[in-house]
Write a protein that holds these residues in place. Sequence first.
Motif, PDB file in Angstrom:
ATOM      1  N   THR A  45       0.828  -1.206   0.000  1.00 60.62           N
ATOM      2  CA  THR A  45       0.000   0.000   0.000  1.00 60.62           C
ATOM      3  C   THR A  45       0.860   1.253   0.000  1.00 60.62           C
ATOM      4  O   THR A  45       0.636   2.192  -0.776  1.00 60.62           O
ATOM      5  CB  THR A  45      -0.927   0.008   1.227  1.00 60.62           C
ATOM      6  N   ALA A  48       2.739   1.814  -3.280  1.00 56.24           N
ATOM      7  CA  ALA A  48       1.858   2.411  -4.291  1.00 56.24           C
ATOM      8  C   ALA A  48       1.675   3.903  -4.038  1.00 56.24           C
ATOM      9  O   ALA A  48       1.723   4.719  -4.971  1.00 56.24           O
ATOM     10  CB  ALA A  48       0.516   1.698  -4.293  1.00 56.24           C
ATOM     11  N   ASP A  49       1.466   4.285  -2.775  1.00 53.67           N
ATOM     12  CA  ASP A  49       1.328   5.708  -2.440  1.00 53.67           C
ATOM     13  C   ASP A  49       2.558   6.492  -2.879  1.00 53.67           C
ATOM     14  O   ASP A  49       2.446   7.588  -3.469  1.00 53.67           O
ATOM     15  CB  ASP A  49       1.139   5.880  -0.928  1.00 53.67           C
ATOM     16  N   TYR A  51       4.821   5.642  -5.114  1.00 53.98           N
ATOM     17  CA  TYR A  51       4.933   5.654  -6.573  1.00 53.98           C
ATOM     18  C   TYR A  51       4.073   6.774  -7.155  1.00 53.98           C
ATOM     19  O   TYR A  51       4.532   7.557  -8.000  1.00 53.98           O
ATOM     20  CB  TYR A  51       4.514   4.304  -7.157  1.00 53.98           C
ATOM     21  N   HIS A  52       2.844   6.868  -6.699  1.00 52.65           N
ATOM     22  CA  HIS A  52       1.932   7.883  -7.231  1.00 52.65           C
ATOM     23  C   HIS A  52       2.385   9.296  -6.882  1.00 52.65           C
ATOM     24  O   HIS A  52       2.080  10.242  -7.621  1.00 52.65           O
ATOM     25  CB  HIS A  52       0.518   7.643  -6.705  1.00 52.65           C
ATOM     26  N   ARG A  82       2.591  -7.294  -5.357  1.00 55.98           N
ATOM     27  CA  ARG A  82       2.440  -6.735  -6.706  1.00 55.98           C
ATOM     28  C   ARG A  82       0.961  -6.573  -7.058  1.00 55.98           C
ATOM     29  O   ARG A  82       0.547  -5.532  -7.586  1.00 55.98           O
ATOM     30  CB  ARG A  82       3.119  -7.650  -7.738  1.00 55.98           C
ATOM     31  N   ALA A  85      -0.492  -3.592  -5.313  1.00 59.81           N
ATOM     32  CA  ALA A  85      -0.061  -2.328  -5.907  1.00 59.81           C
ATOM     33  C   ALA A  85      -0.790  -2.056  -7.222  1.00 59.81           C
ATOM     34  O   ALA A  85      -1.189  -0.912  -7.502  1.00 59.81           O
ATOM     35  CB  ALA A  85       1.451  -2.333  -6.118  1.00 59.81           C
ATOM     36  N   LEU A  88      -4.096  -0.779  -6.702  1.00 60.03           N
ATOM     37  CA  LEU A  88      -4.048   0.616  -6.277  1.00 60.03           C
ATOM     38  C   LEU A  88      -3.561   1.548  -7.385  1.00 60.03           C
ATOM     39  O   LEU A  88      -3.265   2.714  -7.129  1.00 60.03           O
ATOM     40  CB  LEU A  88      -3.144   0.750  -5.043  1.00 60.03           C
ATOM     41  N   VAL A  90      -0.866   1.182  -9.689  1.00 58.87           N
ATOM     42  CA  VAL A  90       0.511   1.183 -10.199  1.00 58.87           C
ATOM     43  C   VAL A  90       0.555   0.364 -11.481  1.00 58.87           C
ATOM     44  O   VAL A  90       0.076  -0.777 -11.505  1.00 58.87           O
ATOM     45  CB  VAL A  90       1.483   0.584  -9.158  1.00 58.87           C
ATOM     46  N   ILE A  95       6.675  -2.493 -12.135  1.00 55.29           N
ATOM     47  CA  ILE A  95       6.925  -3.403 -11.015  1.00 55.29           C
ATOM     48  C   ILE A  95       7.740  -4.602 -11.471  1.00 55.29           C
ATOM     49  O   ILE A  95       7.413  -5.228 -12.479  1.00 55.29           O
ATOM     50  CB  ILE A  95       5.604  -3.911 -10.402  1.00 55.29           C
TER      51      ILE A  95
END
Length: 222
Positions: A45, A48-49, A51-52, A82, A85, A88, A90, A95
């Motif tokens: 989680t 992903a946060d 990455y964004h 994975r 993510a 979410l 990504v 990845i």
Amino acid sequence: MATTALPPELRSDVETLWEYNQMHHEPRPVDVGIGLGGHDIGVATYAADLYHSGTFPLIVFTGANAPTTVDRFPRGEAVHFRERAIDLGVPAGAILVEPAATNTGDNIDFTHALLGQHGYLDSIKSVMLISRPYQQRRSYAICRKRWPEVEVVCGSLPLALDDYVVSIGDVDRVINMLVGDTQRIWIYPEKGWAIEQDVPADVREAYARLVEAGFTRRLLSE
């Protein structure tokens, strides 16, 4: 049935280890985020946060299974991370999955090899290790030992101690893991697996009291 209530008589010592085992690094842009496997899906989680938010353009999720995770993540920790993510938002192409590591040293070594196989290694100057909160200091020390040429930033899903215990669902498990990770801070350098780090007296005293209280399931033989 597992409880999520932290016993009041243990709170001070648990909080001492909780704070010590986090590196308190501020997130900053790095070349790759490395999500370390384990029982905490919050790793995926938070990856992903980040990455964004543009913290890194590439994520490696690394981890096979431990006896404590095989029921939760039957296809392997990295594979499930994975999938989380991607759920979410990504992109799958951002990845890489390293599905074989069974300890933190393997996480670092196998990720290093995977990045080399995909042609990224020469451009990696900095990494962010994303882990369980109490795994930060140990993973930092191992990475500095095994991959000394990169800058290392550590991070975890930002949760307070009580909220983290609720997210895991088992306070006994969290305390045992905290105690075990703290012991590894001085055991691993002795074995040549990690750099040495200062362990303040209050940390050693809190650790000793929790061991005396019976939180010994994750201890190594010294």
